[in-house]
Structure formats: structure tokens, C-alpha cells
Design a protein around this motif. Structure first.
Motif, PDB file in Angstrom:
ATOM      1  N   ASP A   1      35.525   1.055  16.814  1.00  0.00           N
ATOM      2  CA  ASP A   1      35.628   2.054  15.806  1.00  0.00           C
ATOM      3  C   ASP A   1      36.509   0.645  14.498  1.00  0.00           C
ATOM      4  O   ASP A   1      37.557   0.953  14.240  1.00  0.00           O
ATOM      5  CB  ASP A   1      37.311   2.870  16.106  1.00  0.00           C
ATOM      6  CG  ASP A   1      38.149   2.562  16.541  1.00  0.00           C
ATOM      7  OD1 ASP A   1      38.621   1.170  17.018  1.00  0.00           O
ATOM      8  OD2 ASP A   1      39.421   3.224  16.912  1.00  0.00           O
ATOM      9  N   LEU A   2      36.632  -0.579  15.231  1.00  0.00           N
ATOM     10  CA  LEU A   2      36.910  -1.931  14.054  1.00  0.00           C
ATOM     11  C   LEU A   2      36.122  -1.539  12.325  1.00  0.00           C
ATOM     12  O   LEU A   2      36.752  -1.909  12.267  1.00  0.00           O
ATOM     13  CB  LEU A   2      35.499  -2.676  14.768  1.00  0.00           C
ATOM     14  CG  LEU A   2      36.627  -3.505  16.259  1.00  0.00           C
ATOM     15  CD1 LEU A   2      35.313  -3.875  16.587  1.00  0.00           C
ATOM     16  CD2 LEU A   2      37.783  -3.436  16.041  1.00  0.00           C
ATOM     17  N   TYR A   3      35.257  -0.514  11.859  1.00  0.00           N
ATOM     18  CA  TYR A   3      35.124  -0.369  10.998  1.00  0.00           C
ATOM     19  C   TYR A   3      34.922   1.191  10.728  1.00  0.00           C
ATOM     20  O   TYR A   3      34.302   2.145  11.332  1.00  0.00           O
ATOM     21  CB  TYR A   3      34.042  -1.475  10.325  1.00  0.00           C
ATOM     22  CG  TYR A   3      32.610  -0.584  10.782  1.00  0.00           C
ATOM     23  CD1 TYR A   3      31.980  -0.482   9.991  1.00  0.00           C
ATOM     24  CD2 TYR A   3      32.351  -1.323  12.384  1.00  0.00           C
ATOM     25  CE1 TYR A   3      30.812  -0.014  10.991  1.00  0.00           C
ATOM     26  CE2 TYR A   3      30.604  -1.193  12.574  1.00  0.00           C
ATOM     27  CZ  TYR A   3      29.970  -0.321  11.769  1.00  0.00           C
ATOM     28  OH  TYR A   3      29.235   0.283  12.519  1.00  0.00           O
ATOM     29  N   LYS A   4      35.211   1.124   8.681  1.00  0.00           N
ATOM     30  CA  LYS A   4      34.766   2.124   8.705  1.00  0.00           C
ATOM     31  C   LYS A   4      32.944   3.150   8.468  1.00  0.00           C
ATOM     32  O   LYS A   4      32.567   1.506   7.652  1.00  0.00           O
ATOM     33  CB  LYS A   4      35.604   3.228   6.924  1.00  0.00           C
ATOM     34  CG  LYS A   4      34.890   4.500   6.834  1.00  0.00           C
ATOM     35  CD  LYS A   4      35.587   4.101   5.473  1.00  0.00           C
ATOM     36  CE  LYS A   4      35.339   5.775   4.071  1.00  0.00           C
ATOM     37  NZ  LYS A   4      35.399   5.501   3.093  1.00  0.00           N
ATOM     38  N   ARG A   5      32.549   4.266   9.005  1.00  0.00           N
ATOM     39  CA  ARG A   5      31.275   3.801   9.136  1.00  0.00           C
ATOM     40  C   ARG A   5      30.138   4.871   7.751  1.00  0.00           C
ATOM     41  O   ARG A   5      31.189   5.331   6.934  1.00  0.00           O
ATOM     42  CB  ARG A   5      30.831   4.267  10.462  1.00  0.00           C
ATOM     43  CG  ARG A   5      31.102   3.832  12.074  1.00  0.00           C
ATOM     44  CD  ARG A   5      30.680   4.763  12.755  1.00  0.00           C
ATOM     45  NE  ARG A   5      31.498   3.248  13.929  1.00  0.00           N
ATOM     46  CZ  ARG A   5      30.085   2.276  14.966  1.00  0.00           C
ATOM     47  NH1 ARG A   5      29.522   2.281  13.628  1.00  0.00           N
ATOM     48  NH2 ARG A   5      31.026   1.597  15.391  1.00  0.00           N
ATOM     49  N   TRP A   6      29.371   4.322   7.538  1.00  0.00           N
ATOM     50  CA  TRP A   6      28.470   5.406   6.731  1.00  0.00           C
ATOM     51  C   TRP A   6      28.541   7.202   6.637  1.00  0.00           C
ATOM     52  O   TRP A   6      28.406   7.284   7.949  1.00  0.00           O
ATOM     53  CB  TRP A   6      27.118   4.807   6.490  1.00  0.00           C
ATOM     54  CG  TRP A   6      26.760   5.524   5.142  1.00  0.00           C
ATOM     55  CD1 TRP A   6      25.309   6.734   5.360  1.00  0.00           C
ATOM     56  CD2 TRP A   6      26.345   5.004   4.265  1.00  0.00           C
ATOM     57  NE1 TRP A   6      25.481   6.257   3.703  1.00  0.00           N
ATOM     58  CE2 TRP A   6      25.341   5.732   3.422  1.00  0.00           C
ATOM     59  CE3 TRP A   6      26.749   3.756   2.630  1.00  0.00           C
ATOM     60  CZ2 TRP A   6      25.384   5.810   1.583  1.00  0.00           C
ATOM     61  CZ3 TRP A   6      26.486   3.416   1.658  1.00  0.00           C
ATOM     62  CH2 TRP A   6      25.627   4.510   1.634  1.00  0.00           C
ATOM     63  N   GLU A   7      29.229   7.459   5.825  1.00  0.00           N
ATOM     64  CA  GLU A   7      28.676   8.657   5.580  1.00  0.00           C
ATOM     65  C   GLU A   7      27.942   9.629   4.647  1.00  0.00           C
ATOM     66  O   GLU A   7      27.794   9.174   3.546  1.00  0.00           O
ATOM     67  CB  GLU A   7      30.604   9.494   4.773  1.00  0.00           C
ATOM     68  CG  GLU A   7      31.688   8.772   6.533  1.00  0.00           C
ATOM     69  CD  GLU A   7      33.107   9.211   5.730  1.00  0.00           C
ATOM     70  OE1 GLU A   7      33.604   9.700   4.766  1.00  0.00           O
ATOM     71  OE2 GLU A   7      34.171   8.574   5.670  1.00  0.00           O
TER      72      GLU A   7
END
Length: 174
Positions: free
Chosen positions: A168-174
């Protein structure tokens, strides 16, 4: 236990390879190789890591029978990339990469130079045709990084995705 090699070649961007190594879960057996040029910036100690000398081509990870699952070279110098593309195994990094190729294991290269020359692109194309994943440290802005740490986490998170390591190292595309 999954076995992963992290190698760093060249000095520019070595921090990304080291950080990726440090962020690997402790459930993974970590093998680390650094080229002579990258040793200049390697003065950290980390846990659960087996460090190999780049000159030791008889190390366990130089054999397909050892059973490494994947290898990430980050950063990957153009010299190392060219050697891998031409089948030159004159040190442990290039030998371990050759083993990944012959064993059809996941090999990820993070070339660090910009712009890429036609020769470098030709070498990357050749390797991509052999199944090597070319994944330079390129930013995307949808995860809205606010600082260098978040930018590095995005890049490493993308590499971990390729290695099939939950993160969970980055915010994923939503």
C-alpha cells in the motif's frame, strides 16, 4: 519462502534500490548485490538480507538450482543493461540476470539514464522480447505525491506490483 534478488548498478538512484530492499516484507528471503560504483552510497544496515559480492560469480544466486523467484535491478546502468542484452556474465549481477533469463523467471530492469539512446532502446527492446520487464523509475501523478518520499514509494510500489508483492505504498487509480 519467496526469494528475491535486489541489485543496484551505477550510483545515480541507488537510494531507490536500497529503499526497495528495505521495504520488502520480512517473509521474503532477500539477496542483495551492488556494483562497485554503487558501494560509495551504501552505508546502511538492514535486516534479513544476504549480501553477495558482485565479483563472486559462484554465489548461490548464480545457479538456477538455487531457486530464486525474481530479480529487480534498480537502478540498472546502461552498461549492465547492455551486458545482459548481449549475454555477458562477467559479474554476479549479470550472471544472476542470465540465470533469470534461462530459468524463465521474472527479471525487472529499472534503467536510470535519460534520454535513452537508440542503442539503449534497442537493447531494451531485445530484452523485452525475451520477457524482461523494463520499468524505469517513471512518475505518474494520479496518486498526488506531495514529497520525494511519496514519489519514491510510488515507484517502488509499482515494482512490487510487478513482483506480485502486496503493498500500500501509493494511492491507486480510482
Amino acid at each position: 519462502m519467496k526469494k528475491i534478488i535486489i541489485a543496484v548498478s551505477g550510483a545515480s538512484g541507488v537510494n531507490l534500490g536500497i529503499k526497495a530492499l528495505e521495504l520488502l516484507p520480512n517473509t521474503i528471503e532477500k539477496h542483495f548485490i551492488s556494483s562497485g560504483h554503487s558501494k560509495v552510497v551504501l552505508k546502511k544496515e538492514t535486516n534479513n538480507i544476504i549480501e553477495h559480492s558482485n565479483s563472486d560469480i559462484s554465489a548461490s544466486i548464480a545457479s538456477g538450482s538455487f531457486g530464486v523467484d525474481a530479480m529487480l535491478i534498480a537502478p540498472c546502468s546502461m552498461n549492465t543493461l547492455a551486458k545482459i542484452a548481449c549475454g555477458i556474465s562477467d559479474n554476479l549481477i549479470t550472471r544472476a540476470a542470465a540465470v533469470m533469463l534461462k530459468e524463465h523467471k521474472k527479471l525487472i530492469l529499472a534503467p536510470r539514464e535519460m534520454p535513452f539512446s537508440a542503442i539503449a532502446l534497442e537493447n531494451m527492446h531485445k530484452l523485452a522480447l525475451l520477457g524482461v520487464i523494463i520499468a524505469p523509475p517513471v512518475m505518474a501523478y494520479y496518486s498526488q505525491q506531495q514529497n520525494l518520499n511519496e514519489m519514491e514509494n510510488f515507484i517502488i510500489g509499482k515494482w512490487f506490483d510487478l513482483l506480485e508483492i502486496e503493498n500500500d505504498l501509493y494511492k491507486r487509480w480510482e
